[in-house]
Design a protein around this motif. Structure first.
Motif, PDB file in Angstrom:
ATOM      1  N   SER A 218       0.826  -1.193   0.000  1.00  0.00           N
ATOM      2  CA  SER A 218       0.000   0.000   0.000  1.00  0.00           C
ATOM      3  C   SER A 218       0.869   1.255   0.000  1.00  0.00           C
ATOM      4  O   SER A 218       0.505   2.268  -0.557  1.00  0.00           O
ATOM      5  CB  SER A 218      -0.968  -0.001   1.180  1.00  0.00           C
ATOM      6  OG  SER A 218      -0.243  -0.048   2.371  1.00  0.00           O
ATOM      7  N   LYS A 219       2.083   1.151   0.645  1.00  0.00           N
ATOM      8  CA  LYS A 219       2.996   2.292   0.614  1.00  0.00           C
ATOM      9  C   LYS A 219       3.419   2.580  -0.818  1.00  0.00           C
ATOM     10  O   LYS A 219       3.442   3.711  -1.257  1.00  0.00           O
ATOM     11  CB  LYS A 219       4.240   1.983   1.458  1.00  0.00           C
ATOM     12  CG  LYS A 219       4.241   2.676   2.791  1.00  0.00           C
ATOM     13  CD  LYS A 219       5.564   2.388   3.486  1.00  0.00           C
ATOM     14  CE  LYS A 219       5.411   2.428   4.976  1.00  0.00           C
ATOM     15  NZ  LYS A 219       6.528   1.818   5.662  1.00  0.00           N
ATOM     16  N   SER A 220       3.756   1.517  -1.564  1.00  0.00           N
ATOM     17  CA  SER A 220       4.213   1.742  -2.924  1.00  0.00           C
ATOM     18  C   SER A 220       3.064   2.265  -3.779  1.00  0.00           C
ATOM     19  O   SER A 220       3.277   3.011  -4.718  1.00  0.00           O
ATOM     20  CB  SER A 220       4.816   0.473  -3.511  1.00  0.00           C
ATOM     21  OG  SER A 220       3.889  -0.562  -3.446  1.00  0.00           O
ATOM     22  N   CYS A 221       1.809   1.902  -3.410  1.00  0.00           N
ATOM     23  CA  CYS A 221       0.652   2.443  -4.114  1.00  0.00           C
ATOM     24  C   CYS A 221       0.593   3.944  -3.925  1.00  0.00           C
ATOM     25  O   CYS A 221       0.324   4.693  -4.855  1.00  0.00           O
ATOM     26  CB  CYS A 221      -0.638   1.822  -3.599  1.00  0.00           C
ATOM     27  SG  CYS A 221      -0.919   0.210  -4.291  1.00  0.00           S
ATOM     28  N   TRP A 222       0.866   4.372  -2.669  1.00  0.00           N
ATOM     29  CA  TRP A 222       0.859   5.814  -2.379  1.00  0.00           C
ATOM     30  C   TRP A 222       1.895   6.529  -3.227  1.00  0.00           C
ATOM     31  O   TRP A 222       1.636   7.605  -3.765  1.00  0.00           O
ATOM     32  CB  TRP A 222       1.160   6.066  -0.895  1.00  0.00           C
ATOM     33  CG  TRP A 222      -0.081   6.063  -0.077  1.00  0.00           C
ATOM     34  CD1 TRP A 222      -0.531   5.076   0.739  1.00  0.00           C
ATOM     35  CD2 TRP A 222      -1.052   7.106  -0.028  1.00  0.00           C
ATOM     36  NE1 TRP A 222      -1.719   5.428   1.287  1.00  0.00           N
ATOM     37  CE2 TRP A 222      -2.068   6.679   0.838  1.00  0.00           C
ATOM     38  CE3 TRP A 222      -1.166   8.358  -0.639  1.00  0.00           C
ATOM     39  CZ2 TRP A 222      -3.187   7.449   1.125  1.00  0.00           C
ATOM     40  CZ3 TRP A 222      -2.286   9.130  -0.356  1.00  0.00           C
ATOM     41  CH2 TRP A 222      -3.279   8.677   0.512  1.00  0.00           C
TER      42      TRP A 222
ATOM     43  N   TYR B  70       2.964   5.696  -6.081  1.00  0.00           N
ATOM     44  CA  TYR B  70       2.463   5.776  -7.454  1.00  0.00           C
ATOM     45  C   TYR B  70       1.491   6.932  -7.622  1.00  0.00           C
ATOM     46  O   TYR B  70       1.419   7.567  -8.648  1.00  0.00           O
ATOM     47  CB  TYR B  70       1.769   4.459  -7.840  1.00  0.00           C
ATOM     48  CG  TYR B  70       2.742   3.390  -8.257  1.00  0.00           C
ATOM     49  CD1 TYR B  70       3.605   3.575  -9.338  1.00  0.00           C
ATOM     50  CD2 TYR B  70       2.806   2.182  -7.574  1.00  0.00           C
ATOM     51  CE1 TYR B  70       4.501   2.590  -9.715  1.00  0.00           C
ATOM     52  CE2 TYR B  70       3.700   1.197  -7.941  1.00  0.00           C
ATOM     53  CZ  TYR B  70       4.549   1.408  -9.025  1.00  0.00           C
ATOM     54  OH  TYR B  70       5.431   0.432  -9.393  1.00  0.00           O
ATOM     55  N   TRP B  71       0.693   7.178  -6.585  1.00  0.00           N
ATOM     56  CA  TRP B  71      -0.291   8.269  -6.644  1.00  0.00           C
ATOM     57  C   TRP B  71       0.372   9.626  -6.539  1.00  0.00           C
ATOM     58  O   TRP B  71       0.098  10.545  -7.298  1.00  0.00           O
ATOM     59  CB  TRP B  71      -1.240   8.146  -5.440  1.00  0.00           C
ATOM     60  CG  TRP B  71      -2.473   7.386  -5.718  1.00  0.00           C
ATOM     61  CD1 TRP B  71      -2.596   6.035  -5.724  1.00  0.00           C
ATOM     62  CD2 TRP B  71      -3.747   7.923  -6.018  1.00  0.00           C
ATOM     63  NE1 TRP B  71      -3.880   5.694  -5.997  1.00  0.00           N
ATOM     64  CE2 TRP B  71      -4.606   6.844  -6.193  1.00  0.00           C
ATOM     65  CE3 TRP B  71      -4.242   9.216  -6.153  1.00  0.00           C
ATOM     66  CZ2 TRP B  71      -5.951   7.006  -6.489  1.00  0.00           C
ATOM     67  CZ3 TRP B  71      -5.576   9.371  -6.444  1.00  0.00           C
ATOM     68  CH2 TRP B  71      -6.420   8.280  -6.627  1.00  0.00           C
ATOM     69  N   ILE B  72       1.234   9.733  -5.486  1.00  0.00           N
ATOM     70  CA  ILE B  72       1.748  11.054  -5.115  1.00  0.00           C
ATOM     71  C   ILE B  72       2.706  11.623  -6.150  1.00  0.00           C
ATOM     72  O   ILE B  72       2.639  12.802  -6.486  1.00  0.00           O
ATOM     73  CB  ILE B  72       2.398  10.986  -3.712  1.00  0.00           C
ATOM     74  CG1 ILE B  72       1.281  10.913  -2.676  1.00  0.00           C
ATOM     75  CG2 ILE B  72       3.285  12.188  -3.443  1.00  0.00           C
ATOM     76  CD1 ILE B  72       1.742  10.572  -1.294  1.00  0.00           C
TER      77      ILE B  72
ATOM     78  N   PRO C 241       2.991  11.400  -9.537  1.00  0.00           N
ATOM     79  CA  PRO C 241       2.402  12.112 -10.676  1.00  0.00           C
ATOM     80  C   PRO C 241       1.700  13.408 -10.272  1.00  0.00           C
ATOM     81  O   PRO C 241       1.766  14.404 -10.989  1.00  0.00           O
ATOM     82  CB  PRO C 241       1.377  11.114 -11.240  1.00  0.00           C
ATOM     83  CG  PRO C 241       1.760   9.806 -10.690  1.00  0.00           C
ATOM     84  CD  PRO C 241       2.451  10.047  -9.392  1.00  0.00           C
ATOM     85  N   ILE C 242       1.049  13.388  -9.061  1.00  0.00           N
ATOM     86  CA  ILE C 242       0.333  14.594  -8.623  1.00  0.00           C
ATOM     87  C   ILE C 242       1.321  15.729  -8.355  1.00  0.00           C
ATOM     88  O   ILE C 242       1.132  16.861  -8.819  1.00  0.00           O
ATOM     89  CB  ILE C 242      -0.519  14.285  -7.366  1.00  0.00           C
ATOM     90  CG1 ILE C 242      -1.705  13.395  -7.779  1.00  0.00           C
ATOM     91  CG2 ILE C 242      -1.014  15.557  -6.712  1.00  0.00           C
ATOM     92  CD1 ILE C 242      -2.488  12.833  -6.629  1.00  0.00           C
TER      93      ILE C 242
END
Ligand code: HEM
Length: 147
Positions: free
Chosen positions: A116-120, A122-124, A126-127
């Motif tokens: 889930s950390k690596s998911c974050w 991935y999100w953060i 690009p933003i």
């Protein structure tokens, strides 16, 4: 002779009860004959040697599971509440927590949180990147207007 272990000796005190005897699965596995029959059901260890000849389902099926985890077979038969009640008289201790750990999926949680950390990330990324590009774009367009 020393068949049971203190729970802490496995390096894991989680869920330990000092009044409970803990057995390693390798100790249980040695009791796989009609002379001495142990089995594990739902993480508990039972010495069913004297029950072999009394079992309504026969001695054979018990000996097939002797020294092993018989939880699945026990549940598959759909034993009655009376049969479950009978288990208590043969209870001798619990399976050592170190032997239960992999089944409980204790290792899954950390890897889950890592995922889930690596998911974050991935999100953060690009933003943050998009915001930076926006600022740079505004900065340059503002410079062009003023000059
Ligand atoms: C120590 C553990 C066990 C106890 C105390 C126990 C007890 C009983 C009892 C009281 C019955 C009569 C029916 C009932 O009340 O449910 C029974 C039947 C039976 N048990 Fe077990 N049992 C044990 C483990 C197992 C295991 C590991 C197997 C695995 C194959 C097994 C297979 C059977 C079968 C096939 C029957 C006959 C069911 C029938 O004829 O309807 N039992 N058992």
């Amino acid at each position: 002779m020393a068949t049971s272990e203190a729970c802490g000796s496995g390096g894991n005190d989680e869920g330990c009860d000092p009044s409970v005897k803990y057995y390693r699965l390798e100790e249980v596995a040695k009791r796989n004959s009609a002379e001495e029959t142990w089995m594990v059901i739902h993480g508990r260890v039972y010495n069913i040697t004297r029950f072999l000849s009394e079992h309504p389902g026969g001695e054979e099926v018990l000996l097939e599971q002797a020294g092993a985890d018989a939880t699945e077979s026990f549940e598959d038969v759909g034993h009655s509440p009376d049969a479950r009640e009978m288990l208590k008289q043969y209870y001798i201790g619990d399976v050592h927590p170190s032997d239960l750990k992999p089944k409980k999926g204790g290792n899954k949680d950390p890897s889950k949180s890592r995922t889930s950390k690596s998911c974050w990330a991935y999100w953060i990324l690009p933003i943050v990147g998009a915001i930076l590009v926006g600022f740079l774009y505004r900065h340059f367009t503002a410079d062009n207007k003023s000059s």
